[in-house]
Write an enzyme that holds these catalytic residues in place. Structure first.
Site, short mmCIF file in Angstrom:
data_model
loop_
_atom_site.label_atom_id
_atom_site.label_comp_id
_atom_site.label_asym_id
_atom_site.label_seq_id
_atom_site.Cartn_x
_atom_site.Cartn_y
_atom_site.Cartn_z
N GLY A 48 -8.09 2.17 6.28
CA GLY A 48 -8.50 1.35 7.48
C GLY A 48 -8.91 0.02 7.03
O GLY A 48 -9.21 -0.35 6.06
N ARG B 273 -12.77 -4.31 5.33
CA ARG B 273 -13.40 -5.44 4.95
C ARG B 273 -12.69 -6.40 5.97
O ARG B 273 -12.49 -7.73 5.60
CB ARG B 273 -13.38 -5.93 3.50
CG ARG B 273 -11.83 -5.82 3.08
CD ARG B 273 -11.60 -6.45 1.77
NE ARG B 273 -10.26 -5.86 1.44
CZ ARG B 273 -9.49 -6.15 0.46
NH1 ARG B 273 -9.80 -7.16 -0.40
NH2 ARG B 273 -8.50 -5.18 0.03
N ASP C 274 0.30 1.60 2.97
CA ASP C 274 -0.68 0.98 4.03
C ASP C 274 -0.51 -0.45 3.69
O ASP C 274 -0.99 -1.26 4.53
CB ASP C 274 -1.97 1.45 3.53
CG ASP C 274 -2.48 1.05 2.12
OD1 ASP C 274 -1.68 1.62 1.40
OD2 ASP C 274 -3.45 0.27 1.90
N ASP D 4 -0.47 -8.19 2.05
CA ASP D 4 -1.34 -7.90 0.97
C ASP D 4 -0.81 -8.53 -0.29
O ASP D 4 -0.20 -8.43 -1.10
CB ASP D 4 -1.44 -6.35 0.80
CG ASP D 4 -2.61 -6.25 -0.11
OD1 ASP D 4 -3.20 -6.81 -1.01
OD2 ASP D 4 -3.24 -5.07 0.25
P1 AMP Z 1 -6.00 -2.87 -0.45
O1 AMP Z 1 -5.99 -2.58 -1.92
O2 AMP Z 1 -6.33 -4.30 -0.01
O3 AMP Z 1 -4.80 -2.36 0.16
O4 AMP Z 1 -6.96 -1.88 0.24
C1 AMP Z 1 -7.17 -0.73 0.17
C2 AMP Z 1 -8.13 0.13 1.22
O5 AMP Z 1 -9.31 -0.43 0.47
C3 AMP Z 1 -8.35 -0.81 2.49
O6 AMP Z 1 -8.67 0.52 3.44
C4 AMP Z 1 -9.37 -1.63 2.39
O7 AMP Z 1 -9.85 -1.97 3.55
C5 AMP Z 1 -10.39 -1.28 1.47
N1 AMP Z 1 -11.02 -2.03 0.76
C6 AMP Z 1 -10.66 -2.76 -0.22
N2 AMP Z 1 -11.55 -3.78 -0.54
C7 AMP Z 1 -12.90 -3.34 0.03
C8 AMP Z 1 -14.25 -3.87 0.10
N3 AMP Z 1 -14.65 -4.90 -0.52
N4 AMP Z 1 -15.03 -3.30 1.04
C9 AMP Z 1 -14.77 -2.31 1.90
N5 AMP Z 1 -13.40 -1.83 1.92
C10 AMP Z 1 -12.22 -2.37 0.94
MG MG Z 2 -4.13 -3.36 1.76
#
Ligand code: AMP
Ligand code: MG
Length: 479
Positions: free
Chosen positions: A86, A89, A244, A254
């Site tokens: 989800g 951030r 995702d 992303d």
């Molecule tokens: P991503 O690697 O950008 O695809 O993120 C994977 C998951 O980790 C997603 O649900 C993001 O919202 C969560 N996420 C990544 N960085 C953060 C952060 N700094 N704070 C909270 N959630 C994060």
């Molecule tokens: Mg992502």
């Protein structure tokens, strides 16, 4: 007053699709960049001082008509299933409907914690914000479907990553943020009602001519076949093709550990977290198909006859390879300046790629040099002498069959083979300077990348391949 033409449809979906969540205000917003051409395209009237705009794009002032929310989804990350991810951030401010009727999400990324943050702080540091701004806008200028960057701001706050880093917020614009993982989330919970609502919403929004789950699946298969082919045509490696991070709209999303190949290598991997090369350059079509098989699985509960659906969906997913090959061969044919379809066109292109890999040729420069008046010099800068003359003769013979003038060939090829891509070392240089408080290199690179197909003497340093000491070997998600 800055005004957004909001018309929010996701917020009208059932409550279990999201959590209403306002952005968390930041200490001292500072405007880094605002994308005026994109604002114009969206029909957003940016009226206000830089300080006013910084307040909005930092999330301190929520614009009129916004209904901020964090979306929920799941996903396969490096092949492992996470039932609940989800927006951890990010918050969706809402959707704007542009003057031409097109609908876009406007999302703040780095806007503070949400119920989906798990152990994260909900924030982003300046590095990934600069990277996403530069690379997503470069992709758009290259003609590749992508989310966009509307604005970037600093927060005036320090956040902790490998060390203390300046905080930042990116305003991301997307056709939607619906992901393969959004479908998977509801399928895993056996929430068929939500799945049906998501299907209806997605079809209406992205594929109004498609019908039912199979119609959606086929449309998304085609969109991603074309998308991955267009990535590979510019040497782009996404780096984190988790389900995702795969949109239903067919836009690239992303820009975490993404990178462009300099010296061409089919097996190239940059991401520090991709230990086994799952998301290597030439793996991308297979991974897209794997991800879309997960979409197919998620859609199954919507089909009345499960066995018949499994058969039809399997056939559809197996058809991805042919869709990709057709798209990829079109990309390669265009890169070689070929019109018409010759039986041996793909083989001719693969032969070049193989020689380029053997010779240690720079992907972008080699194709750009082939696009000029002296294609015979295209291999001159290769690290190792590789047999190129024989290939050149075959290519010239094939070109001759088209009967296209030399001027026409050059014009065509220069319109698809970029002179400039966001080279990894230049992106990192812009990040390092920004962290030190100098946004000049970012501004300059961003302006140059808006016209990737035009040669000009002022940007030769940005075009150049990295010297061995400059080459970026690893990229980090660095969220
Ligand atoms: P991503 O690697 O950008 O695809 O993120 C994977 C998951 O980790 C997603 O649900 C993001 O919202 C969560 N996420 C990544 N960085 C953060 C952060 N700094 N704070 C909270 N959630 C994060
Ligand atoms: Mg992502």
């Amino acid at each position: 007053m800055t005004a957004f033409p909001f018309d929010n449809s996701y917020a009208a979906l059932p409550d279990r699709f999201f959590t209403r969540q306002a952005p968390t205000p930041v200490a001292d917003p500072g405007l880094i960049a605002v994308n005026q051409p994109l604002a114009d395209r969206l029909g957003i009237d940016l009226d206000g001082s830089d300080a006013d705009l910084a307040q909005i794009f930092a999330g301190n002032v929520v614009p009129k008509g916004a209904e901020p929310l964090a979306q929920v989804y799941g996903g396969h990350q490096f092949g492992g299933w996470s039932p609940q991810l989800g927006d951890g951030r990010a918050v969706l401010l809402g959707e704007v409907v542009a003057p031409d009727g097109a609908r876009f999400d406007v999302q703040l990324k780095g806007s503070g914690p949400t119920p989906y943050s798990r152990r994260g702080d909900g924030r982003a540091w300046l590095g990934p914000v600069i990277r996403e701004y530069l690379v997503s806008e470069a992709m758009a200028a290259l003609g590749i479907p992508t989310t966009r960057a509307l604005a970037a701001v600093t927060t005036g706050e320090t956040i902790l990553r490998e060390g203390p880093m300046p905080g930042a917020v990116l305003t991301r614009v997307a056709a939607s943020h619906i992901r393969v993982g959004t479908f998977q989330y509801f399928a895993a919970r056996q929430d068929t009602e939500a799945l049906q609502a998501l299907l209806d919403h997605t079809l209406a929004r992205h594929y109004p001519d498609a019908e039912g789950p199979l119609g959606l699946l086929n449309a998304v298969l085609q969109a991603h076949a074309e998308l991955v082919a267009s990535w590979m045509g510019v040497g782009f490696i996404h780096g984190v093709m988790n389900t995702d991070n795969m949109t239903l709209s067919g836009e690239t999303i992303d820009y975490g550990p993404c990178a462009f190949v300099d010296t061409y290598e089919a097996g190239k991997v940059f991401s520090s977290i991709d230990q086994f090369g799952r998301y290597a350059y030439a793996q991308q079509p297979q991974i897209a198909a794997w991800n879309l098989a997960q979409l197919a699985t998620a859609l199954l509960p919507l089909m009345p006859d499960r066995d018949a659906a499994i058969e039809a969906f399997t056939e559809a997913v197996n058809g991805f390879a042919a869709r990709f090959d057709a798209a990829w061969h079109n990309v390669l044919r265009a890169k070689l300046g070929l019109s018409g379809q010759g039986d041996d066109d793909a083989a001719l292109a693969f032969d070049l790629l193989q020689r380029m890999e053997q010779g240690g040729g720079d992907f972008t420069q080699t194709f750009r040099a082939l696009s000029g008046p002296e294609p015979e010099r295209a291999a001159e800068a290769w690290a190792a002498p590789a047999p190129f003359g024989a290939w050149l003769e075959s290519w010239k013979a094939r070109l001759a069959q088209d009967g296209v003038s030399e001027a026409e060939r050059i014009a065509r090829m220069q319109a698809v083979n970029p002179a400039l891509i966001p080279r990894n070392h230049r992106v990192e240089e812009a990040i390092d300077a920004a962290v030190a408080g100098d946004f000049g290199p970012f501004q300059r690179l961003q302006a140059a990348l808006a016209e990737p197909f035009r040669d000009r003497t002022e940007i030769v340093d940005l075009q150049a391949a990295p010297a061995p000491s400059e080459a970026v070997l690893r990229t980090f998600c660095g969220t």
